[in-house]
Scaffold this motif. Structure first.
Motif, PDB file in Angstrom:
ATOM      1  N   TYR A   1       0.831  -1.205   0.000  1.00  0.00           N
ATOM      2  CA  TYR A   1       0.000   0.000   0.000  1.00  0.00           C
ATOM      3  C   TYR A   1       0.868   1.257   0.000  1.00  0.00           C
ATOM      4  O   TYR A   1       0.476   2.292  -0.529  1.00  0.00           O
ATOM      5  CB  TYR A   1      -0.931   0.014   1.209  1.00  0.00           C
ATOM      6  CG  TYR A   1      -1.858  -1.171   1.258  1.00  0.00           C
ATOM      7  CD1 TYR A   1      -2.815  -1.364   0.272  1.00  0.00           C
ATOM      8  CD2 TYR A   1      -1.768  -2.110   2.269  1.00  0.00           C
ATOM      9  CE1 TYR A   1      -3.661  -2.455   0.300  1.00  0.00           C
ATOM     10  CE2 TYR A   1      -2.610  -3.203   2.307  1.00  0.00           C
ATOM     11  CZ  TYR A   1      -3.549  -3.376   1.323  1.00  0.00           C
ATOM     12  OH  TYR A   1      -4.382  -4.460   1.341  1.00  0.00           O
TER      13      TYR A   1
ATOM     14  N   ARG B   1      -9.924  -0.219  -5.895  1.00  0.00           N
ATOM     15  CA  ARG B   1      -8.816  -1.105  -5.521  1.00  0.00           C
ATOM     16  C   ARG B   1      -9.000  -1.664  -4.112  1.00  0.00           C
ATOM     17  O   ARG B   1      -8.784  -2.849  -3.862  1.00  0.00           O
ATOM     18  CB  ARG B   1      -7.491  -0.348  -5.606  1.00  0.00           C
ATOM     19  CG  ARG B   1      -6.298  -1.257  -5.372  1.00  0.00           C
ATOM     20  CD  ARG B   1      -5.000  -0.479  -5.381  1.00  0.00           C
ATOM     21  NE  ARG B   1      -3.836  -1.299  -5.284  1.00  0.00           N
ATOM     22  CZ  ARG B   1      -3.471  -2.026  -4.229  1.00  0.00           C
ATOM     23  NH1 ARG B   1      -4.240  -2.076  -3.175  1.00  0.00           N
ATOM     24  NH2 ARG B   1      -2.361  -2.726  -4.225  1.00  0.00           N
ATOM     25  N   GLN B   2      -9.397  -0.826  -3.179  1.00  0.00           N
ATOM     26  CA  GLN B   2      -9.605  -1.275  -1.813  1.00  0.00           C
ATOM     27  C   GLN B   2     -10.774  -2.262  -1.726  1.00  0.00           C
ATOM     28  O   GLN B   2     -10.729  -3.225  -0.958  1.00  0.00           O
ATOM     29  CB  GLN B   2      -9.844  -0.085  -0.878  1.00  0.00           C
ATOM     30  CG  GLN B   2      -8.640   0.792  -0.686  1.00  0.00           C
ATOM     31  CD  GLN B   2      -7.483   0.066  -0.023  1.00  0.00           C
ATOM     32  OE1 GLN B   2      -7.648  -0.874   0.721  1.00  0.00           O
ATOM     33  NE2 GLN B   2      -6.277   0.505  -0.317  1.00  0.00           N
ATOM     34  N   THR B   3     -11.820  -2.024  -2.510  1.00  0.00           N
ATOM     35  CA  THR B   3     -12.959  -2.941  -2.526  1.00  0.00           C
ATOM     36  C   THR B   3     -12.544  -4.292  -3.077  1.00  0.00           C
ATOM     37  O   THR B   3     -12.969  -5.337  -2.564  1.00  0.00           O
ATOM     38  CB  THR B   3     -14.109  -2.342  -3.359  1.00  0.00           C
ATOM     39  OG1 THR B   3     -14.470  -1.078  -2.808  1.00  0.00           O
ATOM     40  CG2 THR B   3     -15.323  -3.251  -3.347  1.00  0.00           C
TER      41      THR B   3
ATOM     42  N   LEU C   1      -8.961   4.478  -6.096  1.00  0.00           N
ATOM     43  CA  LEU C   1      -8.493   3.920  -4.834  1.00  0.00           C
ATOM     44  C   LEU C   1      -9.590   3.101  -4.151  1.00  0.00           C
ATOM     45  O   LEU C   1      -9.330   2.011  -3.627  1.00  0.00           O
ATOM     46  CB  LEU C   1      -8.017   5.037  -3.909  1.00  0.00           C
ATOM     47  CG  LEU C   1      -7.448   4.615  -2.562  1.00  0.00           C
ATOM     48  CD1 LEU C   1      -6.187   3.790  -2.764  1.00  0.00           C
ATOM     49  CD2 LEU C   1      -7.144   5.830  -1.721  1.00  0.00           C
ATOM     50  N   LEU C   2     -10.813   3.605  -4.178  1.00  0.00           N
ATOM     51  CA  LEU C   2     -11.929   2.865  -3.586  1.00  0.00           C
ATOM     52  C   LEU C   2     -12.174   1.544  -4.302  1.00  0.00           C
ATOM     53  O   LEU C   2     -12.444   0.526  -3.661  1.00  0.00           O
ATOM     54  CB  LEU C   2     -13.200   3.718  -3.601  1.00  0.00           C
ATOM     55  CG  LEU C   2     -13.272   4.813  -2.558  1.00  0.00           C
ATOM     56  CD1 LEU C   2     -14.488   5.706  -2.806  1.00  0.00           C
ATOM     57  CD2 LEU C   2     -13.331   4.231  -1.166  1.00  0.00           C
TER      58      LEU C   2
ATOM     59  N   SER D   1      -9.542  -5.575  -2.903  1.00  0.00           N
ATOM     60  CA  SER D   1      -8.727  -6.174  -1.849  1.00  0.00           C
ATOM     61  C   SER D   1      -9.601  -6.730  -0.729  1.00  0.00           C
ATOM     62  O   SER D   1      -9.363  -7.836  -0.224  1.00  0.00           O
ATOM     63  CB  SER D   1      -7.754  -5.139  -1.293  1.00  0.00           C
ATOM     64  OG  SER D   1      -6.983  -5.679  -0.263  1.00  0.00           O
ATOM     65  N   LEU D   2     -10.621  -5.988  -0.357  1.00  0.00           N
ATOM     66  CA  LEU D   2     -11.550  -6.432   0.685  1.00  0.00           C
ATOM     67  C   LEU D   2     -12.295  -7.693   0.259  1.00  0.00           C
ATOM     68  O   LEU D   2     -12.458  -8.626   1.053  1.00  0.00           O
ATOM     69  CB  LEU D   2     -12.531  -5.309   1.010  1.00  0.00           C
ATOM     70  CG  LEU D   2     -13.520  -5.562   2.138  1.00  0.00           C
ATOM     71  CD1 LEU D   2     -12.787  -5.745   3.459  1.00  0.00           C
ATOM     72  CD2 LEU D   2     -14.495  -4.409   2.233  1.00  0.00           C
TER      73      LEU D   2
END
Length: 120
Positions: A30, A81-83, A78-79, A85-86
């Motif tokens: 990250y 990508r984070q989603t 970014l959101l 990953s989640l």
């Protein structure tokens, strides 16, 4: 003066990211994204007149609007990508939970078989 303030703020952000990475508060995978973002911020702050011309060239008369547009696009990326990953972590947790339940059942069966042999 505004350009100097922008450069100082982005350099502070860059230092913060490096500090978080060194103290392991931010994982390396990250940290790379945030380091690239901070460096891009420093470059953008150093090139404000160039950004002004580019914004006018693409038809945006007020440069801060261009900066907000780029920021919103970055935050959305970014959101996403984070989603992703989640979602990946959620699948891994589900698989681990299922594997744990199977191992727990096998352990219970082995313990019961061992108790049966002790009684016999």
């Amino acid at each position: 003066m505004n350009q100097l303030v922008a450069i100082l703020i982005t350099l502070f952000f860059l230092g913060l990211i490096v500090s978080f990475t060194v103290t392991h508060k931010l994982k390396d995978r990250y940290a790379f994204l945030w380091l690239v973002t901070a460096i891009a911020g420093v470059l953008a702050a150093a090139c404000i007149p160039l950004l002004n011309r580019f914004a006018q060239w693409i038809g945006i008369a007020y440069m801060p609007t261009f900066v907000i547009l780029v920021t919103i696009i970055f935050i959305l990326a970014l959101l996403v990508r984070q989603t992703m990953s989640l979602s990946n972590q959620s699948d891994k947790i589900k698989t681990l939970t299922q594997e744990f339940a199977v191992m727990e059942k096998k352990l219970l069966e082995l313990e019961q078989a061992a108790e049966g042999r002790e009684r016999a």
